[in-house]
Each structure stands twice: as C-alpha cells, then as structure tokens.
Write a protein that holds these residues in place. Structure first.
Motif, short mmCIF file in Angstrom:
data_model
loop_
_atom_site.label_atom_id
_atom_site.label_comp_id
_atom_site.label_asym_id
_atom_site.label_seq_id
_atom_site.Cartn_x
_atom_site.Cartn_y
_atom_site.Cartn_z
N LEU A 107 0.85 -1.17 -0.08
CA LEU A 107 0.02 0.15 -0.04
C LEU A 107 0.95 1.27 0.01
O LEU A 107 0.64 2.31 -0.72
N SER A 118 0.79 3.79 -3.18
CA SER A 118 0.43 5.08 -3.02
C SER A 118 1.49 6.08 -3.35
O SER A 118 0.94 7.11 -4.00
N SER A 165 -4.51 9.95 -2.78
CA SER A 165 -3.22 9.20 -2.23
C SER A 165 -2.81 9.51 -0.98
O SER A 165 -2.32 8.52 -0.24
N VAL A 190 -4.99 7.48 1.33
CA VAL A 190 -4.69 6.01 1.41
C VAL A 190 -3.28 5.85 2.17
O VAL A 190 -3.10 4.90 3.08
N ALA A 191 -2.25 6.70 1.92
CA ALA A 191 -0.98 6.62 2.35
C ALA A 191 -0.79 6.88 3.73
O ALA A 191 -0.21 6.19 4.46
#
Lengths: 264, 264
Positions: A187, A191, A220, A223-224
């Motif tokens: 992940l 990302s 992004s 998510v990150a």
C-alpha cells in the motif's frame, strides 16, 4: 485558470472531507494505544501524528484553494490570490519520514536494526521530498526533469530497502502479522508511486487536469496516511494478541479478547 | 432566495448549537471509554469520532450558511456566495458507515460475523450516500428520482440486514442489553428515514421549505449521531456490568458500581 462549479466543488469538498478524516484518524490512532501491548504504542502514536499534521495542512490547503477562486457568472475564476500548493511539500517533509518510521516501529525489530533502518529510510524520505520541490517550482522542462530524476534516487532506495533488508525482517514476523505487514508495504509503495507519475504527467496545465491532480494527491494522501495507519493498528492488534497467547499471559487483559470482536 | 430574520436566526442558531452538542458528545464518548469493559471501548471511540466529524462539518456548514446571506432592509437576501450543502454529503460519507460500525462493535459478536457485517453494511452505507449525491445536484426531476431509487437499494439492504441477520444476533444478547440494542436499531432506522422523505418532499424550493429542510437535517443528525451514541454508551455500561456479575468478578471496579448511579 477557470474551474466549473462541479470542479471547484469536487476539489474543495474533498479537501474538507480530508480535514475531517485526518482529524478523526488522529483521535482514533492516539486513543487506541491502550488497546495494544506497550511495544506497539509508539507506532500508533506516530500514525496519529502523521494524520494530525496532514489534517492541519489540508485545512491550510482548503483555505488557500477557496481563497484563490471567486464565483463569477457561474464559473470559478482566479481571484488574484495564488493557490499555495507548497503546503503539500511542507506536509510531506514532515509526514513521509514519519510514515516509514511508523512502519518500522510496528515491526518491533532489534533496537540496532530498527534505529539503522529508521535513520536511513527517514533521511532518504526527506531527501526525496526536498529534491522534488525545486522541480515542482521550476519553470523549464529540463530542470523540472533533472530534479525529478534526482528525487527518484532516494525513492528507489526506499523501495529497494523495503523489499530487501526490511523484507527479510518481514519473513521473521509472527504468522498473524506477516501478511498484514506485506500488504502495508505494498500500500505504501503503490500510493507513493502516484506522486512521481502525476508530476511527470504535467496534469496542472488544464482545468480538468488540475482538478484530477488535486483529487489524485488527496486520495493518495488518504490511502498513504489513514490507510497505512489502519494497517499499523491491525498489525499492532494482531501482534499483541499473538504475543499474549505465546507467553500464556497478558498484560493487556481483555485487549486481546477485544481483538476477536473488533477488526479494523 | 430570501429568508426572514426569524428563519435565518432559527437555522443559524440551531447549526451553532449543533457544533457545541457534537463537540461535547465527542468529549463525553471518548472520555467515557474508561467506564466500560475493554471489549466495548472501540464502540465508544467510534461513537466519539462520528460526532467529532459531524461537529467539524457543522462548523463549516454554519460558516457557509452565514456567508450565503446578507441582511438588507430587514430581510436576509443572497450574498452571491453559494450555500454549500454538499458538506452534508461529505459528512455522511464518513459518518454513516461509522454509525453502522459502532452499532455492530458494541454487540461484541464473533470476529468473523462482526467483520462480515461491518464490511457489508459499511459498503452499503457508502453506496447509499454516493448514489444520493448526484440526485441532490441533478436539475431534472427524472434523473433526481432515478438516483433516489438507486440510493434506496442499499438503504433497504441495510434495514433488512439490521432486522434479519443482525436481529438474530440481538436475540442472543444478554438480557440487560437486548431491549437497548433493539431501541438503538429503531432510532437509527427512524432517524435515517427522514433523509429520503425530505429529498422526495422537494422542500428546498420555498424559503419556508428550505428552513424546514435545514432544521430537519440538523435534528435528524443530532438524533442519529448523539442519540445513537448515548444508546451505545448505555449498552456498553449494561453489558460491562452484566459480564462482571457473570464472572463473579470485575476488572472494572467502580465502573460497574458507577453504573448504578448514572444512567444515560
């Protein structure tokens, strides 16, 4: 640049949602420290700091974005105040090293290896952001590409280390955590890859491209940061439960049994 | 649209009251975790996140509403800045899945069933809000109705699951909690029903209707979020006391005796 009502609304509403999501995630990660064993609490605390810092920066980004436009005859036109995208670099300069540190911290490696990985990957993360920034503000295509290439060096060093030296440590994680750590690493790398790709794409030139760029950066970042933090939380819960059952005892008490009923 | 001084004051004062109520509820739910057994703390924490997120959004909604009007000759007339009702959708996109998750979390079901219910109802909740939004901003009656019908599919799925599969789990709850969980479920379904009804009613067209719509949304949000959170708190207290008396002991100490003297 002019934006349609839809484009302006999409970007500003998503930025505002992100302020709320980052703030709520900060409360969640910081308050959840009591649900995990002591050795995993610093990882959750750092996850909380990352999203708290990001929530602050999204508040500033939202204010700068809405100040940069004014509604005229059904279109959002430039107000004369520039949109300050550099808040993103200020955010990344603080949060990107902390993201690699939280991922290493939750592994609970030997002190020496942990410190060495945190130092090298943290410095590489700072170098990556610091080298990307001159390219972002550069006007010529040549110097913009040069800084991009320079920033890719620490980025590739981070990816190589996460799949090399760090990868060997992942193999030694308890069963309950190994697959979660692998997913958290994927992940992170996936990302982060959005940023150099978007940079190369030169999305900022048209109204549609600029909208897509802001939406892409924001998703992004969610998510990150929130996504990785939820993995760190799940890893810390799984390892706390696994440690407690290995030792036949628990200083967590019901925290491990709570782990049965609540999953991130 | 023009609002009377009474209409403008009613809406803006209620929005401001809601910022305070949501913020206070966030502190209450988060701080009260120490009063319940460990396995119910995540449910209280998530209840706290929901009202914290809502408090932030009501702060934004209040600012946008007061910026959208200006007092002229005893009437509030449009200032030219649009009122951004989309903050409500940004709020719901984050809080509605968390509301179903807090209700499932306080049940303390087996890990697998808990995770399955949270995933399915959480995804359905996001789908419901995401499908409602295009209808809200659509200009034609036909497309507005189409999106309403599409959003009703996940809504009915959630209601059916709460009274079907979730209902069977409610029957297995300890005596002390069963009736409270049933009431919490009814409160959720009843307060959520306001939104599709208001949407169909097309209340936004007149000044009186728009005032009623804002008041209705705000009261429904207070009931659905603060009201549900108070039920979650009462359920967690009742189950903590019941678990402690089942085991003939208590790691809660004063928490269960505190339960005698203070009820939500």
């Amino acid at each position: 640049m002019e934006l349609s009502v839809f484009q302006f609304g999409l970007v500003s509403n998503l930025m505002s949602l992100t302020v709320a999501a980052m703030g709520a995630a900060a409360i969640f990660f910081i308050a959840s420290r009591s649900e995990v064993a002591r050795e995993y609490r610093p990882a959750l605390l750092i996850s909380g700091l990352v999203v708290a810092i990001a929530g602050y920066h999204y508040w500033q980004i939202l204010g700068s974005f809405t100040d940069a436009y004014v509604l005229e005859a059904g279109r959002y036109v430039a107000s004369g105040k520039p949109f300050n995208d550099a808040y993103r670099y200020a955010d990344w300069l603080l949060t990107v090293p902390l993201l690699v540190i939280e991922l290493i911290a939750v592994m609970n490696l030997h002190k020496q290896q942990s410190r060495s990985l945190m130092t090298r990957l943290g410095v590489a993360a700072v170098a990556m952001i610091a080298l990307g920034y001159p390219g972002e503000v550069a006007t010529g295509v040549g110097s913009s590409m040069l800084w991009w290439l320079l920033a890719m060096v620490p980025f590739l060093y981070i990816v190589r280390t996460l799949y090399g030296e760090f990868g060997e440590a992942v193999e030694r994680q308890p069963d309950a955590a190994r697959s979660l750590v692998s997913k958290a690493r994927l992940l992170t790398v996936a990302s982060w890859t959005f940023y150099p790709v978007a940079y190369l794409g030169g999305l900022g030139a048209s109204a549609g491209g600029a909208t897509l760029l802001q939406v892409g950066y924001t998703v992004s970042d969610l998510v990150a940061k929130v996504g990785l933090g939820l993995f760190i939380y799940a890893i810390a819960r799984a390892k706390s439960a696994s440690d407690a059952s290995d030792h036949g005892t628990s200083d967590l008490g019901a925290a491990s049994s709570g782990g049965e009923s609540f999953a991130a």
